[in-house]
Design a protein around this motif. Sequence first.
Motif, PDB file in Angstrom:
ATOM      1  N   LYS A 272     -16.782  26.784 -22.016  1.00 50.54           N
ATOM      2  CA  LYS A 272     -17.914  27.361 -22.742  1.00 50.54           C
ATOM      3  C   LYS A 272     -19.130  27.603 -21.841  1.00 50.54           C
ATOM      4  N   ASN A 273     -19.279  26.768 -20.820  1.00 50.10           N
ATOM      5  CA  ASN A 273     -20.437  26.920 -19.933  1.00 50.10           C
ATOM      6  C   ASN A 273     -20.309  28.104 -18.971  1.00 50.10           C
ATOM      7  N   SER A 277     -19.642  35.081 -18.475  1.00 55.27           N
ATOM      8  CA  SER A 277     -20.415  35.187 -17.227  1.00 55.27           C
ATOM      9  C   SER A 277     -19.465  35.260 -16.031  1.00 55.27           C
ATOM     10  N   THR A 328     -25.490  38.416 -16.406  1.00 54.56           N
ATOM     11  CA  THR A 328     -25.457  37.867 -17.769  1.00 54.56           C
ATOM     12  C   THR A 328     -25.186  36.363 -17.711  1.00 54.56           C
ATOM     13  N   PRO A 330     -24.093  32.580 -19.451  1.00 60.14           N
ATOM     14  CA  PRO A 330     -23.258  32.012 -20.527  1.00 60.14           C
ATOM     15  C   PRO A 330     -24.152  31.554 -21.685  1.00 60.14           C
ATOM     16  N   TYR A 331     -23.541  31.314 -22.844  1.00 60.67           N
ATOM     17  CA  TYR A 331     -24.310  30.892 -24.018  1.00 60.67           C
ATOM     18  C   TYR A 331     -24.255  29.373 -24.209  1.00 60.67           C
ATOM     19  N   HIS A 332     -25.336  28.839 -24.805  1.00 63.83           N
ATOM     20  CA  HIS A 332     -25.323  27.419 -25.167  1.00 63.83           C
ATOM     21  C   HIS A 332     -26.172  27.233 -26.433  1.00 63.83           C
TER      22      HIS A 332
END
Length: 333
Positions: A272-273, A277, A328, A330-332
């Motif tokens: 996920k991290n 990206s 871009t 990654p999302y968190h």
Amino acid sequence: MKALVVGGSGYTGGELLRILSLHPKVDEVTATSRTYEGRDIPEAHPNLTKVLNGKFRQYKGAGDADIVFLCLPHTKSMEAVPELLNSGVKVIDLSADYRISDKQVFEKYYCIHKNPELLKKAVYGLPELNRAKIKKASLIANPGCYVTSALLGLIPLMGEKKLDLEHIIVDAKSGTSGAGVKPTQFLHASEVADNLKPYKVIGHRHQPEIDFILQGLNPNASVNFTPTLAPFSRGIQETIHIFGEIDDPVKIFEKKYAKEPFVRVVSESTVKNVAFSNYCDIAVFYDNEKQRLVVVSSIDNLIKGASGQAVENMNLMMGYGETEGLQTLPYHP
Ligand SMILES: NC(=O)c1ccc[n+]([C@@H]2O[C@H](COP(=O)([O-])OP(=O)(O)OC[C@H]3O[C@@H](n4cnc5c(N)ncnc54)[C@H](OP(=O)(O)O)[C@@H]3O)[C@@H](O)[C@H]2O)c1
């Protein structure tokens, strides 16, 4: 600059269209497809609605493109590459067709090569290994997704004399997009959800690719590679085990990757991290008592494992900044 994506209806093709459509140096991006010929690009990639308005066309060579990305199954790229190179265009091949520069090794694991003389011309497109060569290349063999994750987790260790590099174990998990856009029973939601499915437990084709590249750095290196299909759409995580002695392995990785824009040495490496990206996150652990080194390496298979790395290679070949179009995050959470 004009870019052409061949096989643009598939997953790596779609990711390339997405990344290239926002790339500051790319003026025009076009795509070919047999299935979607004449149809709007967002029919295959709805995420690109109001972003990329063109239509898929039939493949008829490079046209007026400056660079061509081949997002085709292996054996199909080698049919197109000689003519493309003769037309003077730069080529980045995402398939396995030019990744193993030794004809005998390639043919042992794949098929008879149609233009083996080009195997030595192709540059293996891992910037962390071959940046200077990539800058001068006209043909790039973009690395395999599992291979990228494994190599970045292993390259810093190739000079370590007290590690047993002949018996490296790579335990890999991949999301379903690694298998491409075509549905099969193996990839059916009912089979994948709530499940972990080892496949090609012995003999996956990425094992010889990892060995081949590592042996260029240390002739004794040899990996034992097993992949598992995991219930998420994108991402690869590899847990790599190596026995032997090593001093301060975290420091070795931090030193090696200090200046690399897309490799992060972290305390916790998760899918996920890095998802969405171009990062590869690497966490390093050492069990002093058992003398076991554990390296956990995570990437997004479609980005650092394919289309993001391909754009990184394009940036180097064209003399642009390496990270252009790839910033871009990654999302968190
Ligand atoms: N998926 C990943 O994570 C990943 C990562 C690294 C490398 N790769 C490699 O990148 C390449 C593309 O992978 P992908 O996942 O994007 O595959 P994909 O989703 O299956 O897309 C491949 C595209 O190629 C076209 N195609 C299929 N058979 C063809 C043929 N016989 N002749 C011409 N075109 C054909 C198809 O488009 P039309 O039918 O519309 O023409 C298809 O959409 C493969 O070699 C793969 O091994 C994939």
